[in-house]
Write a protein that holds these residues in place. Structure first.
Motif, PDB file in Angstrom:
ATOM      1  N   UNK A 186       0.763  -1.344  -0.120  1.00 14.90           N
ATOM      2  CA  UNK A 186       0.030  -0.047   0.187  1.00 14.90           C
ATOM      3  C   UNK A 186       0.975   1.083   0.099  1.00 14.90           C
ATOM      4  N   UNK A 187       1.886   1.171   0.880  1.00 19.55           N
ATOM      5  CA  UNK A 187       3.015   2.459   0.826  1.00 19.55           C
ATOM      6  C   UNK A 187       4.170   1.826   0.174  1.00 19.55           C
ATOM      7  N   UNK A 188       4.417   2.259  -1.126  1.00 21.62           N
ATOM      8  CA  UNK A 188       5.335   1.567  -2.122  1.00 21.62           C
ATOM      9  C   UNK A 188       6.998   1.821  -1.436  1.00 21.62           C
ATOM     10  N   UNK A 192      10.474  -0.252  -2.111  1.00 19.06           N
ATOM     11  CA  UNK A 192      11.699   0.217  -2.727  1.00 19.06           C
ATOM     12  C   UNK A 192      12.623   0.624  -1.589  1.00 19.06           C
ATOM     13  N   UNK A 193      12.325   0.927  -0.181  1.00 13.26           N
ATOM     14  CA  UNK A 193      13.325   1.313   0.516  1.00 13.26           C
ATOM     15  C   UNK A 193      13.867  -0.348   1.386  1.00 13.26           C
ATOM     16  N   UNK A 194      13.345  -1.434   0.932  1.00 12.53           N
ATOM     17  CA  UNK A 194      13.591  -2.703   1.460  1.00 12.53           C
ATOM     18  C   UNK A 194      13.065  -3.096   2.604  1.00 12.53           C
ATOM     19  N   UNK A 222      17.385   0.153   0.242  1.00 17.52           N
ATOM     20  CA  UNK A 222      16.689  -0.064  -0.933  1.00 17.52           C
ATOM     21  C   UNK A 222      17.254   0.217  -2.173  1.00 17.52           C
ATOM     22  N   UNK A 223      16.522   0.466  -3.275  1.00 17.39           N
ATOM     23  CA  UNK A 223      17.120   0.571  -4.530  1.00 17.39           C
ATOM     24  C   UNK A 223      16.759   2.023  -5.261  1.00 17.39           C
ATOM     25  N   UNK A 259      19.655  -6.495   4.203  1.00 17.82           N
ATOM     26  CA  UNK A 259      19.083  -6.299   2.757  1.00 17.82           C
ATOM     27  C   UNK A 259      19.800  -5.178   2.211  1.00 17.82           C
ATOM     28  N   UNK A 260      20.201  -5.220   1.160  1.00 16.58           N
ATOM     29  CA  UNK A 260      20.819  -4.148   0.239  1.00 16.58           C
ATOM     30  C   UNK A 260      20.896  -4.675  -1.351  1.00 16.58           C
ATOM     31  N   UNK A 261      21.096  -3.587  -2.295  1.00 14.84           N
ATOM     32  CA  UNK A 261      21.415  -4.143  -3.605  1.00 14.84           C
ATOM     33  C   UNK A 261      22.892  -4.736  -3.812  1.00 14.84           C
ATOM     34  N   UNK A 262      22.840  -5.841  -4.204  1.00 15.98           N
ATOM     35  CA  UNK A 262      24.054  -6.267  -4.592  1.00 15.98           C
ATOM     36  C   UNK A 262      24.357  -6.780  -5.791  1.00 15.98           C
TER      37      UNK A 262
END
Ligand code: HSE
Length: 411
Positions: A186-188, A192-194, A222-223, A259-262
């Motif tokens: 509901x809250x994107x 996107x923040x992971x 997040x991304x 949790x992170x972009x890898x």
């Protein structure tokens, strides 16, 4: 005949009710008896639905109905979902849920209450949508010591990254499509923040390592800061950027949970998992790596896992002993900056030259991209901790300006 109720008639809740109708015959045969959705709780009106007579706005009608023995909580959020779930379990009703926020925050407590009242609290749908992962972990892989769990756990961000990587679609446009398709929270920002992936790795880590992992202890990134320039350098390196939730057991009894972009090599089993699909890798000391792949979000994939839990409970004679973990004092997660990794760096040169960088970092792999400005560099370091990386960056002072840092994972 088993009578059940559904709390919430949103994307997943409506999918659950429709699935019971669509697959009535096979569900009855697998459960060994008919399962009837008797009540649906929602504050909204749905007068045009063929099952409009089942709706109620009064939770007590479900709580105090002795005929209802299993309830699907698919409302999401902590409140009132926590109070409702706790009351239902205390009233001797089993609960199944897709609510990862609640399981990640209160799983240990709710599992203990379920056990005390000899009922079940199942949450197959909370991680990986339609992918079977919770039950395989605590049943099929029960003979293993699980040492590591890592995965693409959020369909929305994977959809956005896929659009960025393969079609150069801007971030906002890809997010809007994911929302229209019913993948996004509901809250994107939770996607996107992971935070959504964080809740899911908390659930997997708690189950894998036996003590509750609280979301606030998991380093989460997040991304939103990723650019198409990083995507291009990743391609030059021979890989892709994916949002990865991971938990790795350490010898001292703690774990890394992040949790992170890898940056993943294109040979990784997780690198080719695109669009809304999720992929979860479990490393067991007997099996080696096992990878689960499928649709991680969406109405029917998620409803499939919710209904399967209800079928399972309708056949169960007592509480599941293998699906549980102890509470923790939140000291079970180690400092993520101590993990030895390789790092991707993109930086603007403000006086430094490549030899200065080589002096500071030692051996690095230089990367290039089409249209690379003369004062921009990108490289991948050797293995070091994040503390060591910070020290090396600071020795260069203001001679470089780091624009992007992405951790490299070797799955
Ligand atoms: N927003 C979530 C996702 C839904 O995109 O994966 C499934 O948990």
């Amino acid at each position: 005949m088993v009578k059940v109720a559904v709390l919430g008639h949103g994307t997943v809740g409506s999918g659950v009710v429709e699935l019971f109708q669509k697959n009535a015959k096979s569900i009855t045969s697998r459960a060994g008896q008919e399962i009837e959705v008797k009540r649906i709780l929602d504050i909204r009106e749905f007068p045009d639905l063929p099952y409009a007579d089942k709706f109620t706005k009064d939770f007590n009608e479900i709580l105090n109905d002795p005929e209802i023995s299993i309830v699907a909580e698919v409302m999401g959020g902590l409140s009132p979902a926590f109070d409702f779930t706790k009351s239902l379990l205390e009233h001797g009703k089993s609960v199944v849920t897709s609510n990862k926020e609640l399981v990640a925050a209160k799983g240990a407590q709710l599992l203990a209450i379920a056990k005390e009242h000899n009922v079940n609290y199942f949450f197959e749908a909370s991680v990986g949508g339609g992918i079977p992962i919770i039950r395989p972990m605590h049943q099929c892989l029960a003979a293993n010591e699980i040492t590591e769990v890592a995965g693409i756990l959020n369909g929305t961000t994977n959809y956005i990254l896929t659009k960025m990587i393969h079609e150069s679609v801007p971030f906002d446009e890809a997010l809007a499509t994911a929302q229209q398709l019913g993948y996004a929270e509901r809250n994107p920002a939770a996607d996107v923040e992971g935070h959504d992936a964080c809740r899911k790795i908390c659930i997997l880590a708690s189950l894998a390592f036996g003590s509750h992992v609280y979301p606030h202890t998991v380093y989460t990134e997040g991304i939103t800061k990723l650019t198409l320039d990083d995507v291009a350098y990743a391609e030059n390196w021979g890989g892709v950027i994916k949002l990865i939730g991971r938990a790795k057991k350490l010898d001292n009894g703690k774990m890394y949970a992040t949790v992170y972009p890898a940056l993943l090599s294109s040979h990784s089993q997780l690198a080719g998992i695109d669009d809304v699909f999720n992929g979860i890798l479990i490393r067991g000391n007997a099996t080696g790596d096992v990878v689960f792949y499928g649709r991680g979000a969406g109405k029917f994939p998620t409803a499939s896992a919710v209904v399967a839990d209800m079928i399972d409970i309708s056949k169960a004679s007592s509480t599941s002993k293998s699906l549980s973990w102890k509470d923790s004092d939140a000291d079970n997660v180690a400092d993520y900056k101590e993990a030895p990794l390789q790092f991707y760096i993109r930086a603007d040169l403000c006086g430094a030259a490549q030899p200065d960088i080589a002096d500071a970092f030692g051996d690095v792999t230089w990367l290039s991209r089409p249209g690379q400005p003369a004062d921009e560099v990108a490289f991948v370091t050797d293995i070091m901790t994040e503390y060591e990386l910070d020290d090396k960056i600071s020795t260069l002072g203001n001679k470089i300006s780091v624009k992007s840092m992405i951790r490299v994972l070797d799955y």
